[in-house]
Write an enzyme that holds these catalytic residues in place. Structure first.
Site, mmCIF file in Angstrom:
data_model
loop_
_atom_site.group_PDB
_atom_site.id
_atom_site.type_symbol
_atom_site.label_atom_id
_atom_site.label_comp_id
_atom_site.label_asym_id
_atom_site.label_seq_id
_atom_site.Cartn_x
_atom_site.Cartn_y
_atom_site.Cartn_z
ATOM 1 N N HIS A 120 -8.638 -3.769 3.751
ATOM 2 C CA HIS A 120 -8.034 -2.561 4.341
ATOM 3 C C HIS A 120 -6.669 -2.252 3.722
ATOM 4 C CE1 HIS A 120 -10.979 -2.199 7.697
ATOM 5 N NE2 HIS A 120 -11.050 -3.518 7.570
ATOM 6 N N ASN A 179 -13.656 0.098 13.424
ATOM 7 C CA ASN A 179 -14.177 0.690 12.185
ATOM 8 C C ASN A 179 -14.890 1.992 12.500
ATOM 9 O OD1 ASN A 179 -13.314 -1.265 10.359
ATOM 10 N ND2 ASN A 179 -15.226 -2.411 10.395
ATOM 11 N N TYR A 208 -5.546 -12.088 12.535
ATOM 12 C CA TYR A 208 -4.617 -10.957 12.439
ATOM 13 C C TYR A 208 -3.173 -11.410 12.648
ATOM 14 C CZ TYR A 208 -8.628 -7.936 12.098
ATOM 15 O OH TYR A 208 -9.783 -7.341 11.652
HETATM 16 FE FE1 HDE Z 1 -10.500 -7.129 10.046
HETATM 17 N N1 HDE Z 1 -8.894 -7.907 9.099
HETATM 18 N N2 HDE Z 1 -11.378 -8.950 10.063
HETATM 19 N N3 HDE Z 1 -12.208 -6.346 10.898
HETATM 20 N N4 HDE Z 1 -9.697 -5.314 10.040
HETATM 21 C C1 HDE Z 1 -7.807 -7.221 8.705
HETATM 22 O O1 HDE Z 1 -5.611 -7.924 9.066
HETATM 23 C C2 HDE Z 1 -10.747 -10.114 9.805
HETATM 24 C C3 HDE Z 1 -13.318 -7.044 11.267
HETATM 25 C C4 HDE Z 1 -10.182 -4.195 10.630
HETATM 26 O O2 HDE Z 1 -4.990 -0.701 9.423
HETATM 27 C C5 HDE Z 1 -6.695 -8.111 8.206
HETATM 28 O O3 HDE Z 1 -3.543 -7.015 9.052
HETATM 29 C C6 HDE Z 1 -11.614 -11.222 10.067
HETATM 30 C C7 HDE Z 1 -14.165 -6.250 12.123
HETATM 31 C C8 HDE Z 1 -9.277 -3.091 10.402
HETATM 32 O O4 HDE Z 1 -3.786 -2.525 9.311
HETATM 33 C C9 HDE Z 1 -7.268 -9.526 8.384
HETATM 34 C C10 HDE Z 1 -12.806 -10.667 10.482
HETATM 35 C C11 HDE Z 1 -13.517 -5.043 12.235
HETATM 36 C C12 HDE Z 1 -8.224 -3.621 9.673
HETATM 37 C C13 HDE Z 1 -8.632 -9.232 8.964
HETATM 38 C C14 HDE Z 1 -12.640 -9.253 10.492
HETATM 39 C C15 HDE Z 1 -12.301 -5.131 11.470
HETATM 40 C C16 HDE Z 1 -8.506 -5.011 9.467
HETATM 41 C C17 HDE Z 1 -6.179 -7.791 6.846
HETATM 42 C C18 HDE Z 1 -14.086 -11.394 10.857
HETATM 43 C C19 HDE Z 1 -13.981 -3.803 13.008
HETATM 44 C C20 HDE Z 1 -7.023 -2.879 9.135
HETATM 45 C C21 HDE Z 1 -4.765 -7.284 7.047
HETATM 46 C C22 HDE Z 1 -13.970 -12.206 11.981
HETATM 47 C C23 HDE Z 1 -14.114 -4.021 14.420
HETATM 48 C C24 HDE Z 1 -5.945 -2.721 10.165
HETATM 49 C C25 HDE Z 1 -4.530 -7.367 8.467
HETATM 50 C C26 HDE Z 1 -4.806 -1.918 9.593
HETATM 51 C C27 HDE Z 1 -7.650 -5.897 8.792
HETATM 52 C C28 HDE Z 1 -9.464 -10.219 9.315
HETATM 53 C C29 HDE Z 1 -13.704 -8.365 10.829
HETATM 54 C C30 HDE Z 1 -11.397 -4.019 11.364
HETATM 55 C C31 HDE Z 1 -7.334 -10.380 7.123
HETATM 56 C C32 HDE Z 1 -11.273 -12.668 9.885
HETATM 57 C C33 HDE Z 1 -15.480 -6.672 12.780
HETATM 58 C C34 HDE Z 1 -9.443 -1.657 10.877
HETATM 59 O O5 HDE Z 1 -6.516 -10.262 9.288
#
Ligand code: HDE
Length: 717
Positions: free
Chosen positions: A102, A175, A389
């Site tokens: 992202h 999402n 996060y």
């Molecule tokens: Fe994320 N995800 N994600 N994700 N995600 C990040 O956090 C992570 C997942 C989503 O505009 C990171 O600050 C893991 C689902 C958005 O700043 C990180 C898993 C969904 C954004 C991270 C998921 C998301 C992130 C990268 C599996 C939809 C951007 C930078 C367990 C429900 C937020 C940060 C923004 C961002 C980890 C799965 C949505 C690496 C470990 C499911 C919208 O922490």
């Protein structure tokens, strides 16, 4: 005024130019008292009397911001130059690590207003007080691409909203697709490694169409449902203003008595659901890589504030027990046909960030940010995210004090005993930095009434490392999604799979994927195989549990079945030549304004054109800089000579040809006929004459793309 005399002085009181002998001494353009040309011809500006003076970060006034301190006019630079060193030092560290996923995002401020209270189900005031306006910051993003990648990559879009509530920040980090690729957080690094650029070569950027992504997918049956969504046009949205958002996981609402109700969150855009075609997306990325961010920014600057309804699906533990899937599995969704949506509020985005780094880049969304009355479910993906996060912010923002950055700070009172750390900005005078304490009985203390209390989930069982058998059905909802799409939407999923898999070099990966597709739907698999030119047998994948072929169709999963969205806020592009009809241009302007859309004028030169009544028409784009992919519908308003001249311009022929191939409605004056012929435009319901009245053209444009044209412009497998 020339600046050679010793009496000229800048606002710091220093003699202007006393160390710049040999300068031209000529005043440059602009205010002659402030702008002058230096010894090497460079332009300087000095502060106006009483005006702000440039300083170092320590506040020392700067006399010259363009020349380093040197030993003689052509000599080496001196280490002593603290002005140079500080400026370069700060610049060297301007970038912070981009998000692992992202990274490319765009954001806006706004508010959430509750219209229907859930106070009977939750103690969260943000969901209880009708009419209350809660400030929000929403960030939209692509997932795979790096920060500088193009907006229209085929990718899932992040839809993250930070609500600054009276009870603390609530981050709904969702999402634009209601399911996810995986069921367990353990697999997330593998998924991301597979989709990101391949590490031995550093490409492709922002694309899933490559071997490692499909290699991993082919080995991961739980991803099949998400893959169907990913291959649909949902992943190439026309605008972030025109896409849905989903919290994905089940959450809990908890009332004052501790009773819990499950909830799923949905954002519904007021402008309806809109996407572009794949070929259009590819070309938009070349024409305007910032298409989505420009669109959101311009809309908000124009006062055309995007809006979404927040809706919930509410269900009990007993309801959940009756579903034919496990709602804790993030690869499954609850069709609206099973649990209907209840609209409870609206979000309006009405202010662009003032500084993208300070706000869009530094905003730190954390799934752990909940408020009393909203709680987690046991979804293993959500549980894993709660660690990730918070942890990631330390790498990105460099300090445990990241919540002190203004975009992250709560807007309600906050206090605790956490102290010090890198970049501590608060000067906390208290002597007592612990609880309990008799010395400072008035300090902040826990509150059993107001505080966050976890739902008292009954737990039992063994400690174990395996997946619940209730998560084992990976194909039934993938099939339900595919079959619930309209014909053109199914065609696009097939085309997307053909495109993506055609980029995969390893035959074994392509073949394994075909084996999954035939299990989802035999026809789907065979169509993709035909498009790949695969003539061997397809070996079907072996599902862990039988795929249910009898799930009812769910039209709510289709974008097109939801009906034609409004034309409000869309862009009409008009290619206009010298000598074109002023009356036709006027009628087009009126018709476009009538549906609250925007008209952009494209001309052979950016200077514009002279119309048949002698009036001048300004251009928004020069022809090559304003290809038709940037517009939702197009018009050609040409004179005979103008159209004739355009026949020799390949950009003009491509302009019309692309609009036709992208199934857009094309309006044209009679004189534009030869250009339409050269572009291969065949008459159909989407090719509309514009005379003195453009109303019919706009009515046709507002009805959406001409799907029936598609088989005439590309092979539909
Ligand atoms: Fe994320 N995800 N994600 N994700 N995600 C990040 O956090 C992570 C997942 C989503 O505009 C990171 O600050 C893991 C689902 C958005 O700043 C990180 C898993 C969904 C954004 C991270 C998921 C998301 C992130 C990268 C599996 C939809 C951007 C930078 C367990 C429900 C937020 C940060 C923004 C961002 C980890 C799965 C949505 C690496 C470990 C499911 C919208 O922490």
């Amino acid at each position: 005024m020339a600046r050679t005399t010793k009496s000229d002085s800048n606002a710091t009181g220093k003699q202007a130019g006393s160390d710049r002998s040999g300068g031209s001494g000529k005043a440059a353009t602009g205010d002659p008292t402030q702008v002058f040309v230096g010894t090497g011809g460079e332009r300087h500006q000095v502060a106006a009397p009483g005006g702000p003076v440039l300083t170092t970060n320590a506040g020392t006034p700067i006399s010259d911001d363009h020349n380093s301190l040197r030993a003689g006019p052509r000599g080496g630079l001196l280490l002593e130059d603290f002005v140079l060193r500080e400026k370069i030092f700060h610049f060297d560290h301007e970038r912070i690590p981009e998000r692992v996923v992202h990274a490319r995002g765009l954001a806006a401020h706004g508010y959430f207003e509750l219209t229907d209270s859930l106070a009977d189900l939750t103690t969260a005031l943000v969901l209880g007080e009708v009419g209350e306006k809660t400030p929000v910051f929403a960030r939209f993003s692509t997932v795979a691409g790096n920060k500088g990648s193009a907006d229209l990559a085929r990718d899932v879009r992040g839809f993250a909203v930070k609500f600054y509530t009276k009870q603390g920040n609530w981050d709904l980090v969702g999402n634009n697709i209601p399911v996810f690729f995986i069921q367990d957080a353990m697999k997330f690094p593998d998924l991301v490694h597979a989709v990101k650029e391949e590490p031995d070569r550093g490409f492709p950027q922002a694309a899933s169409a490559h071997d490692t992504f499909w290699d991993w997918i082919a080995m991961t049956p739980e991803a099949m449902h998400m893959v169907m969504w990913q291959m649909s046009d949902r992943t190439i949205p026309r605008s972030v203003r025109m896409m849905q958002g989903f919290g994905v996981h089940s959450f809990r609402l908890v009332d004052a008595a501790g009773k819990s109700t499950f909830v799923k969150f949905h954002w519904m855009p007021k402008l309806g659901l809109q996407s572009v075609c794949w070929d259009e997306a590819v070309k938009i990325n070349g024409a305007d890589a910032d298409y989505h961010r420009r669109d959101l920014y311009n809309a908000i600057e124009a006062g055309d504030f995007p809006e979404w309804e927040l809706a919930v699906q509410l269900f009990s533990e007993e309801d959940a027990a009756g579903f034919d899937f496990d709602h804790l599995d993030a690869t499954k969704l609850i069709p609206e046909e099973v649990v209907p949506l209840r609209v409870i509020g609206r979000m309006v985005l009405d202010r662009n960030p003032a500084n993208v780094h300070a706000e869009t880049e530094q905003v730190a969304f954390c799934t752990q940010n909940l408020v009393p009355g909203i709680d987690f479910s046991d979804d293993p993906l959500l549980q894993g995210r709660n660690f990730s996060y918070l942890d990631t912010q330390l790498s990105r923002l460099g300090s445990t004090n990241f919540n002190q950055i203004p975009i992250n700070a709560p807007k309600c009172p906050f206090a605790n005993m956490q102290r010090d750390g890198h970049m501590q900005t608060l000067v906390q005078p208290q002597r007592v930095t612990y609880t309990p304490s008799l010395l400072d009985p008035a300090g902040p203390r826990e509150s059993h009434d107001a505080g966050f209390r976890s739902f008292r989930t009954p737990l039992e069982g063994t400690k174990q490392r395996d997946r619940s058998p209730t998560f084992a059905d990976h194909y039934s909802q993938a099939r339900q999604f595919f079959l619930s799409q309209t014909e053109p939407e199914q065609d696009h999923i097939v085309a997307a799979l053909i495109f993506e898999l055609s980029k995969v070099e390893a035959a074994i990966v392509r073949e394994t994927m075909l084996g999954h597709l035939v299990v989802i739907d035999e026809d789907l698999g065979e169509r993709v195989a035909a498009g790949l030119g695969h003539d061997g047998a397809i070996v079907p994948a072996t599902p862990a549990v039988p795929t249910r072929a009898n799930l009812p169709l769910a039209p709510s999963l289709s974008m097109l079945a939801r009906g034609v969205p409004p034309f409000t806020g869309r862009q009409v592009g008009a290619l206009v030549t010298d000598g074109a009809s002023a009356a036709a241009v006027a009628s087009l302007k009126k018709a476009v304004a009538g549906v609250s859309a925007m008209l952009k004028i494209v001309c052979p030169t950016v200077g514009g054109v002279t119309l048949d009544d002698g009036s001048k028409l300004k251009a928004d784009h020069q022809l090559a800089g304003g290809p038709s992919v940037l517009f939702d519908a197009v018009a050609v308003i040409a004179s005979d000579n103008g159209a004739g001249a355009l026949l020799a311009e390949s950009a003009a022929v491509a302009w019309v040809h692309d609009a036709f191939a992208h199934l857009k409605v094309i309006g044209a004056t009679a004189q534009a006929g030869p250009l339409l012929d050269a572009a291969g435009v065949e008459p159909d319901e989407g090719v509309v004459g514009i005379g003195k009245d453009a109303a019919a053209f706009i009515t046709a444009a507002a009805a959406g793309r001409i799907w029936a044209r598609e088989p005439d412009v590309r092979t539909v497998y």
